[in-house]
Design a protein around this motif. Structure first.
Motif, PDB file in Angstrom:
ATOM      1  N   LYS A 120       0.818  -1.166   0.187  1.00  0.00           N
ATOM      2  CA  LYS A 120      -0.052  -0.047   0.003  1.00  0.00           C
ATOM      3  C   LYS A 120       0.851   1.255  -0.095  1.00  0.00           C
ATOM      4  O   LYS A 120       0.531   2.262  -0.763  1.00  0.00           O
ATOM      5  N   LEU A 121       2.033   1.263   0.668  1.00  0.00           N
ATOM      6  CA  LEU A 121       2.818   2.419   0.997  1.00  0.00           C
ATOM      7  C   LEU A 121       3.618   2.577  -0.363  1.00  0.00           C
ATOM      8  O   LEU A 121       3.823   3.643  -0.839  1.00  0.00           O
ATOM      9  N   LEU A 122       3.949   1.616  -1.085  1.00  0.00           N
ATOM     10  CA  LEU A 122       4.832   1.801  -2.128  1.00  0.00           C
ATOM     11  C   LEU A 122       3.978   2.248  -3.319  1.00  0.00           C
ATOM     12  O   LEU A 122       4.301   2.979  -4.199  1.00  0.00           O
ATOM     13  N   ALA A 123       2.768   1.772  -3.322  1.00  0.00           N
ATOM     14  CA  ALA A 123       1.954   2.409  -4.275  1.00  0.00           C
ATOM     15  C   ALA A 123       1.428   3.785  -4.151  1.00  0.00           C
ATOM     16  O   ALA A 123       1.012   4.443  -5.480  1.00  0.00           O
ATOM     17  N   GLU A 124       1.497   4.220  -2.914  1.00  0.00           N
ATOM     18  CA  GLU A 124       0.913   5.754  -2.878  1.00  0.00           C
ATOM     19  C   GLU A 124       2.130   6.794  -2.551  1.00  0.00           C
ATOM     20  O   GLU A 124       1.462   7.848  -2.455  1.00  0.00           O
ATOM     21  N   ASN A 125       3.163   6.525  -2.356  1.00  0.00           N
ATOM     22  CA  ASN A 125       4.059   7.245  -1.650  1.00  0.00           C
ATOM     23  C   ASN A 125       5.342   7.502  -2.804  1.00  0.00           C
ATOM     24  O   ASN A 125       5.716   6.281  -3.314  1.00  0.00           O
ATOM     25  N   SER A 126       5.986   8.435  -2.694  1.00  0.00           N
ATOM     26  CA  SER A 126       7.429   8.616  -3.385  1.00  0.00           C
ATOM     27  C   SER A 126       8.566   7.937  -2.502  1.00  0.00           C
ATOM     28  O   SER A 126       8.165   7.513  -1.250  1.00  0.00           O
ATOM     29  N   ALA A 127       9.664   7.815  -2.913  1.00  0.00           N
ATOM     30  CA  ALA A 127      10.738   7.023  -2.029  1.00  0.00           C
ATOM     31  C   ALA A 127      10.963   7.722  -0.638  1.00  0.00           C
ATOM     32  O   ALA A 127      10.941   7.084   0.287  1.00  0.00           O
ATOM     33  N   PRO A 128      11.342   8.936  -0.677  1.00  0.00           N
ATOM     34  CA  PRO A 128      11.312   9.799   0.431  1.00  0.00           C
ATOM     35  C   PRO A 128      10.390   9.648   1.567  1.00  0.00           C
ATOM     36  O   PRO A 128      10.436   9.416   2.572  1.00  0.00           O
ATOM     37  N   VAL A 129       9.059   9.648   0.885  1.00  0.00           N
ATOM     38  CA  VAL A 129       7.862   9.763   2.012  1.00  0.00           C
ATOM     39  C   VAL A 129       7.727   8.206   2.592  1.00  0.00           C
ATOM     40  O   VAL A 129       7.439   7.931   3.619  1.00  0.00           O
ATOM     41  N   TYR A 130       8.039   7.292   1.731  1.00  0.00           N
ATOM     42  CA  TYR A 130       8.052   5.650   1.983  1.00  0.00           C
ATOM     43  C   TYR A 130       9.064   5.467   3.008  1.00  0.00           C
ATOM     44  O   TYR A 130       8.662   4.993   4.322  1.00  0.00           O
ATOM     45  N   LEU A 131      10.079   6.094   2.897  1.00  0.00           N
ATOM     46  CA  LEU A 131      11.427   5.704   4.115  1.00  0.00           C
ATOM     47  C   LEU A 131      10.916   6.264   5.336  1.00  0.00           C
ATOM     48  O   LEU A 131      11.241   5.921   6.438  1.00  0.00           O
ATOM     49  N   ARG A 132      10.327   7.686   5.087  1.00  0.00           N
ATOM     50  CA  ARG A 132      10.158   8.489   6.395  1.00  0.00           C
ATOM     51  C   ARG A 132       8.820   7.559   7.132  1.00  0.00           C
ATOM     52  O   ARG A 132       8.800   7.442   8.662  1.00  0.00           O
ATOM     53  N   LYS A 133       8.061   7.035   6.458  1.00  0.00           N
ATOM     54  CA  LYS A 133       7.026   5.999   6.994  1.00  0.00           C
ATOM     55  C   LYS A 133       7.518   4.806   7.613  1.00  0.00           C
ATOM     56  O   LYS A 133       6.920   4.364   8.729  1.00  0.00           O
ATOM     57  N   VAL A 134       8.708   4.384   7.016  1.00  0.00           N
ATOM     58  CA  VAL A 134       9.253   3.018   7.550  1.00  0.00           C
ATOM     59  C   VAL A 134       9.968   3.509   8.795  1.00  0.00           C
ATOM     60  O   VAL A 134       9.886   2.836  10.140  1.00  0.00           O
ATOM     61  N   GLU A 135      10.619   4.728   8.883  1.00  0.00           N
ATOM     62  CA  GLU A 135      11.295   5.185  10.123  1.00  0.00           C
ATOM     63  C   GLU A 135      10.288   5.243  11.473  1.00  0.00           C
ATOM     64  O   GLU A 135      10.434   4.938  12.331  1.00  0.00           O
ATOM     65  N   THR A 136       8.885   5.834  10.747  1.00  0.00           N
ATOM     66  CA  THR A 136       7.836   5.788  12.097  1.00  0.00           C
ATOM     67  C   THR A 136       7.618   4.698  12.399  1.00  0.00           C
ATOM     68  O   THR A 136       7.270   4.495  13.563  1.00  0.00           O
ATOM     69  N   ARG A 137       7.194   3.852  11.485  1.00  0.00           N
ATOM     70  CA  ARG A 137       6.785   2.201  12.030  1.00  0.00           C
ATOM     71  C   ARG A 137       8.012   1.561  12.922  1.00  0.00           C
ATOM     72  O   ARG A 137       7.690   0.995  13.911  1.00  0.00           O
ATOM     73  N   LEU A 138       9.244   1.882  12.533  1.00  0.00           N
ATOM     74  CA  LEU A 138      10.170   1.114  13.522  1.00  0.00           C
ATOM     75  C   LEU A 138      10.330   1.639  14.863  1.00  0.00           C
ATOM     76  O   LEU A 138      10.314   0.994  16.020  1.00  0.00           O
ATOM     77  N   THR A 139       9.958   2.864  14.789  1.00  0.00           N
ATOM     78  CA  THR A 139       9.944   3.910  16.215  1.00  0.00           C
ATOM     79  C   THR A 139       8.749   3.329  17.009  1.00  0.00           C
ATOM     80  O   THR A 139       8.928   3.141  18.233  1.00  0.00           O
ATOM     81  N   GLU A 140       7.717   3.311  16.401  1.00  0.00           N
ATOM     82  CA  GLU A 140       6.568   2.924  17.129  1.00  0.00           C
ATOM     83  C   GLU A 140       6.689   1.451  17.635  1.00  0.00           C
ATOM     84  O   GLU A 140       6.255   1.125  18.765  1.00  0.00           O
ATOM     85  N   GLU A 141       7.452   0.463  16.884  1.00  0.00           N
ATOM     86  CA  GLU A 141       7.355  -0.817  17.245  1.00  0.00           C
ATOM     87  C   GLU A 141       8.350  -0.893  18.450  1.00  0.00           C
ATOM     88  O   GLU A 141       8.137  -1.873  19.402  1.00  0.00           O
ATOM     89  N   VAL A 142       9.561  -0.290  18.451  1.00  0.00           N
ATOM     90  CA  VAL A 142      10.519  -0.331  19.344  1.00  0.00           C
ATOM     91  C   VAL A 142       9.888   0.311  20.711  1.00  0.00           C
ATOM     92  O   VAL A 142       9.751  -0.139  21.769  1.00  0.00           O
TER      93      VAL A 142
END
Length: 311
Positions: A120-142
């Protein structure tokens, strides 16, 4: 269930105190479970692992995590207490109850969740935005693991997120049109490159993957700079100055990437150095142009150049 567990613990402490002599003399001498540990085994077998209770508890915990990932507020204290109970039921500090009753289903569910989210994220976002959202998910899980799961789960859940959001899609992220690594290099997107480097360095093969595409683009750029256009006679001195200055500007740009985006990573430094050597050697006149450039520089003087630039 937390209420029942708290009452059970209180009762077992009282029973253990009453039977303290038996614990010291009979239990230790016959290598039997202590009164308190026997109470844990009974609670696990008769209460926690009663089929309807076990399945309902697992479903409830997983549902609360899922709802929190989707932005809802949940009772974190209840989840924390339940996870502590599961850890306590593993005798001699073992993780078996926590692992079987919660962690394994939790990791399976998480892998499925992030597999779907990555698409879903790959289809809807540019590479920089996707990477920021990955960072957010990692922070949330930690943060989730540290707040109400057992600390040992942190490395396991971050591995799931890294695999599903980064490792499985490295090429797709790097090759994104108008936002991937080539776009970042062309437009000097230092912060975006740094974010990509930071995230890709967390997974096996991440750094070599970036280097492969960076090197390909750098070689292509360099080849264009050193190639000679046939049939055009230019002033050797002027041509040499332009030729060498363009290469120096390109070197400065990639030194900036190396410093500000790639943390002076030796692998990037080595690859960039090799690429420059490769395309400079494509033109046999490179040594001659360098000599003419230095002559021109000495004629004009080094005023306006820093000591580092002169070197």
């Amino acid at each position: 269930l937390n209420l029942v567990w708290n009452e059970h613990q209180t009762a077992m402490v009282m029973i253990r105190d009453i039977l303290m002599y038996m614990d010291r003399v009979y239990v230790q001498g016959n290598e039997e479970l202590s009164v308190y540990d026997l109470g844990l085994v009974l609670y696990k077998d008769e209460v926690l692992h009663h089929a309807p209770v076990r399945e309902h508890l697992k479903s409830l915990l997983l549902d609360m995590v899922d709802r929190e990932r989707k932005g809802e507020l949940v009772d974190r204290g209840a989840v924390q207490n339940t996870c502590k109970m599961l850890m306590a039921l593993g005798l001699n500090s073992r993780r078996d109850v926590y692992e079987e009753d919660f962690e394994k289903p939790f990791l399976r569910m998480s892998r499925e969740f992030y597999k779907a989210e990555s698409q879903k994220l790959l289809a809807e976002n540019s590479a920089p935005v996707y990477l920021r959202k990955v960072e957010t998910r990692l922070t949330e899980e930690v943060e989730r693991a540290r707040h109400y799961l057992d600390p040992s789960t942190e490395t396991r859940i971050t591995k799931v997120v890294e695999d599903e959001l980064i490792k499985e899609h490295m090429v797709s992220i790097i090759e994104m049109e108008n936002s991937g690594v080539v776009h970042m290099l062309k437009n000097s997107r230092i912060t975006d490159l740094a974010c990509m480097y930071k995230l890709f360095s967390r997974v096996d093969g991440g750094i070599p993957c970036i280097i492969q595409y960076l090197s390909s683009y750098l070689k292509e750029t360099g080849r264009g700079m050193v190639s000679e256009e046939p049939g055009i006679e230019n002033s050797p001195g002027r041509n040499a100055v332009t030729y060498v200055q363009n290469l120096l500007d390109l070197r400065d740009q990639y030194n900036m990437f190396l410093d500000k985006s790639f943390s002076n990573d030796p692998l990037f430094k080595h690859a960039i150095g090799q690429d420059f050597e490769y395309f400079i050697n494509l033109n046999d006149k490179s040594p001659e142009y360098l000599s003419l450039f230095i002559d021109e520089l000495l004629k004009r003087g080094v005023k306006g150049y820093s000591e580092q630039e002169v070197e």
